[in-house]
Design a protein around this motif. Sequence first.
Motif, PDB file in Angstrom:
ATOM      1  N   SER A  11       4.399  48.406  49.119  1.00 49.14           N
ATOM      2  CA  SER A  11       2.983  48.087  49.273  1.00 49.14           C
ATOM      3  C   SER A  11       2.209  48.392  47.997  1.00 49.14           C
ATOM      4  CB  SER A  11       2.404  48.873  50.450  1.00 49.14           C
ATOM      5  OG  SER A  11       1.029  48.653  50.583  1.00 49.14           O
ATOM      6  N   ASP A  12       2.485  49.538  47.388  1.00 52.27           N
ATOM      7  CA  ASP A  12       1.782  49.915  46.171  1.00 52.27           C
ATOM      8  C   ASP A  12       2.106  48.982  45.019  1.00 52.27           C
ATOM      9  OD1 ASP A  12       0.837  52.075  47.625  1.00 52.27           O
ATOM     10  OD2 ASP A  12       0.995  53.432  45.918  1.00 52.27           O
ATOM     11  N   ILE A  13       3.384  48.659  44.858  1.00 53.94           N
ATOM     12  CA  ILE A  13       3.812  47.796  43.763  1.00 53.94           C
ATOM     13  C   ILE A  13       3.155  46.421  43.879  1.00 53.94           C
ATOM     14  CG2 ILE A  13       5.810  46.557  42.839  1.00 53.94           C
ATOM     15  CD1 ILE A  13       7.467  49.097  43.564  1.00 53.94           C
ATOM     16  N   ALA A  14       3.000  45.941  45.106  1.00 54.56           N
ATOM     17  CA  ALA A  14       2.359  44.641  45.323  1.00 54.56           C
ATOM     18  C   ALA A  14       0.915  44.636  44.824  1.00 54.56           C
ATOM     19  CB  ALA A  14       2.401  44.271  46.801  1.00 54.56           C
ATOM     20  N   GLY A  15       0.310  45.817  44.714  1.00 53.28           N
ATOM     21  CA  GLY A  15      -1.070  45.916  44.262  1.00 53.28           C
ATOM     22  C   GLY A  15      -1.223  46.056  42.760  1.00 53.28           C
ATOM     23  N   TRP A  16      -0.100  46.188  42.028  1.00 51.17           N
ATOM     24  CA  TRP A  16      -0.187  46.265  40.573  1.00 51.17           C
ATOM     25  C   TRP A  16      -0.643  44.923  40.014  1.00 51.17           C
ATOM     26  CZ3 TRP A  16       5.050  49.047  39.077  1.00 51.17           C
ATOM     27  CH2 TRP A  16       5.004  50.361  39.571  1.00 51.17           C
ATOM     28  N   ARG A  17      -1.528  44.947  39.074  1.00 50.61           N
ATOM     29  CA  ARG A  17      -2.094  43.713  38.515  1.00 50.61           C
ATOM     30  C   ARG A  17      -1.934  43.697  37.003  1.00 50.61           C
ATOM     31  NH1 ARG A  17      -1.641  42.590  42.952  1.00 50.61           N
ATOM     32  NH2 ARG A  17      -3.162  41.914  44.514  1.00 50.61           N
ATOM     33  N   GLY A  18      -1.645  42.495  36.489  1.00 48.47           N
ATOM     34  CA  GLY A  18      -1.619  42.301  35.049  1.00 48.47           C
ATOM     35  C   GLY A  18      -0.541  43.072  34.321  1.00 48.47           C
ATOM     36  N   LYS A  52      25.311  59.255  51.774  1.00 48.31           N
ATOM     37  CA  LYS A  52      25.975  58.277  50.913  1.00 48.31           C
ATOM     38  C   LYS A  52      25.082  57.077  50.606  1.00 48.31           C
ATOM     39  CE  LYS A  52      30.578  59.553  52.578  1.00 48.31           C
ATOM     40  NZ  LYS A  52      31.837  59.079  53.215  1.00 48.31           N
ATOM     41  N   GLY A  53      23.897  57.055  51.175  1.00 47.95           N
ATOM     42  CA  GLY A  53      22.997  55.940  50.913  1.00 47.95           C
ATOM     43  C   GLY A  53      22.426  55.992  49.507  1.00 47.95           C
ATOM     44  N   GLY A  54      21.766  54.929  49.101  1.00 53.43           N
ATOM     45  CA  GLY A  54      21.169  54.882  47.769  1.00 53.43           C
ATOM     46  C   GLY A  54      20.254  53.686  47.642  1.00 53.43           C
ATOM     47  N   GLY A  55      19.655  53.560  46.477  1.00 58.10           N
ATOM     48  CA  GLY A  55      18.829  52.394  46.200  1.00 58.10           C
ATOM     49  C   GLY A  55      17.423  52.475  46.740  1.00 58.10           C
ATOM     50  N   ILE A  56      16.973  53.678  47.115  1.00 53.60           N
ATOM     51  CA  ILE A  56      15.630  53.803  47.675  1.00 53.60           C
ATOM     52  C   ILE A  56      14.561  53.342  46.695  1.00 53.60           C
ATOM     53  CG2 ILE A  56      15.518  56.211  46.940  1.00 53.60           C
ATOM     54  CD1 ILE A  56      13.692  56.818  49.187  1.00 53.60           C
ATOM     55  N   LEU A  57      14.848  53.456  45.380  1.00 50.18           N
ATOM     56  CA  LEU A  57      13.861  53.090  44.366  1.00 50.18           C
ATOM     57  C   LEU A  57      14.169  51.747  43.698  1.00 50.18           C
ATOM     58  CD1 LEU A  57      13.298  56.559  42.628  1.00 50.18           C
ATOM     59  CD2 LEU A  57      12.067  55.556  44.552  1.00 50.18           C
ATOM     60  N   ASN A  58      15.004  50.927  44.316  1.00 49.75           N
ATOM     61  CA  ASN A  58      15.358  49.635  43.717  1.00 49.75           C
ATOM     62  C   ASN A  58      14.142  48.759  43.460  1.00 49.75           C
ATOM     63  OD1 ASN A  58      18.064  50.173  43.559  1.00 49.75           O
ATOM     64  ND2 ASN A  58      18.640  48.997  45.370  1.00 49.75           N
ATOM     65  N   ASP A  59      13.193  48.760  44.393  1.00 52.48           N
ATOM     66  CA  ASP A  59      11.996  47.928  44.209  1.00 52.48           C
ATOM     67  C   ASP A  59      11.169  48.430  43.026  1.00 52.48           C
ATOM     68  OD1 ASP A  59      12.384  46.210  46.549  1.00 52.48           O
ATOM     69  OD2 ASP A  59      11.952  47.999  47.717  1.00 52.48           O
ATOM     70  N   LEU A  60      11.120  49.748  42.864  1.00 54.69           N
ATOM     71  CA  LEU A  60      10.403  50.314  41.726  1.00 54.69           C
ATOM     72  C   LEU A  60      11.105  49.957  40.424  1.00 54.69           C
ATOM     73  CD1 LEU A  60       8.127  52.076  40.625  1.00 54.69           C
ATOM     74  CD2 LEU A  60       9.567  54.084  41.044  1.00 54.69           C
ATOM     75  N   VAL A  61      12.424  50.037  40.420  1.00 54.11           N
ATOM     76  CA  VAL A  61      13.184  49.644  39.230  1.00 54.11           C
ATOM     77  C   VAL A  61      12.897  48.187  38.879  1.00 54.11           C
ATOM     78  CG1 VAL A  61      15.488  49.229  38.290  1.00 54.11           C
ATOM     79  CG2 VAL A  61      15.037  51.317  39.578  1.00 54.11           C
ATOM     80  N   ASP A  62      12.931  47.302  39.874  1.00 54.93           N
ATOM     81  CA  ASP A  62      12.671  45.875  39.629  1.00 54.93           C
ATOM     82  C   ASP A  62      11.297  45.665  39.011  1.00 54.93           C
ATOM     83  OD1 ASP A  62      15.137  45.220  40.687  1.00 54.93           O
ATOM     84  OD2 ASP A  62      14.349  44.686  42.669  1.00 54.93           O
ATOM     85  N   ALA A  63      10.288  46.331  39.564  1.00 54.52           N
ATOM     86  CA  ALA A  63       8.921  46.153  39.081  1.00 54.52           C
ATOM     87  C   ALA A  63       8.755  46.693  37.663  1.00 54.52           C
ATOM     88  CB  ALA A  63       7.942  46.845  40.029  1.00 54.52           C
ATOM     89  N   LEU A  64       9.273  47.884  37.416  1.00 49.96           N
ATOM     90  CA  LEU A  64       9.146  48.477  36.087  1.00 49.96           C
ATOM     91  C   LEU A  64       9.946  47.687  35.056  1.00 49.96           C
ATOM     92  CD1 LEU A  64       9.377  52.317  36.860  1.00 49.96           C
ATOM     93  CD2 LEU A  64       7.326  50.960  36.380  1.00 49.96           C
ATOM     94  N   HIS A  65      11.113  47.174  35.454  1.00 48.54           N
ATOM     95  CA  HIS A  65      11.924  46.411  34.497  1.00 48.54           C
ATOM     96  C   HIS A  65      11.240  45.089  34.142  1.00 48.54           C
ATOM     97  CE1 HIS A  65      15.434  45.641  32.159  1.00 48.54           C
ATOM     98  NE2 HIS A  65      15.684  44.502  32.793  1.00 48.54           N
ATOM     99  N   ALA A  66      10.627  44.448  35.111  1.00 49.70           N
ATOM    100  CA  ALA A  66       9.908  43.204  34.821  1.00 49.70           C
ATOM    101  C   ALA A  66       8.779  43.459  33.817  1.00 49.70           C
ATOM    102  CB  ALA A  66       9.348  42.608  36.110  1.00 49.70           C
TER     103      ALA A  66
END
Length: 205
Positions: free
Chosen positions: A76-83, A119-133
């Motif tokens: 939700s927060d990442i969707a609000g990032w602009r520019g 054994k789970g992982g990837g909780i921050l995958n969406d953050l990684v995607d946004a920051l990498h873009a």
Amino acid sequence: MVRRSRRSADEAKAEILKAAERRLKDGGPEAVRVQLVARDVGLTDAAVHHHFGSREGLMAALLRHCARDLRATLQSDIAGWRGGVPDLARLADLFADFYERRGYARLALWLSLTGVRDKGGGILNDLVDALHAIRVARFQQAGLRAPERADTQYLTALIHTTALGDALLGDAMTRSAGLSPGTAARVGFRRFAIQVFERLLDAPR
């Protein structure tokens, strides 16, 4: 006496987790006891054990509950990032809320010390995607080759580790560097960390 009522398995699990989360926030992992949580929701100890297997199972389920909640909040927060401008200050506040105020950093540490490994992982995958873009766009704008995704993953892990360390150790971290204990030092540390992370997002000059 709490009135007991019939409820579905999913409803019972949700109520148990909600009660466990309240106790975690108020008293830390030691306050999350099967007997106390069962009493809070009007169930027997056996019913809680039936749904989660053991106290450790309940604690692990509570951490997974936090992970799902954190991931949804991040989305939700990442969707609000602009520019192409990430709100790292808001991100720091979000981590502080989950890990310090709600007690999930202490829960994660408790589980680790108890020997429970998720054994789970990837909780921050969406953050990684946004920051990498954002990094790719900034590097391209500077006429540079796009950065490696692994570097963005390392940066995200560093942000996460800093938030967890701050939540767990608080004043001890700043005191170790000779800073005076108290809110001012911790606020200053968070601001400094945000500035460092913002610089790491930029293309090298």
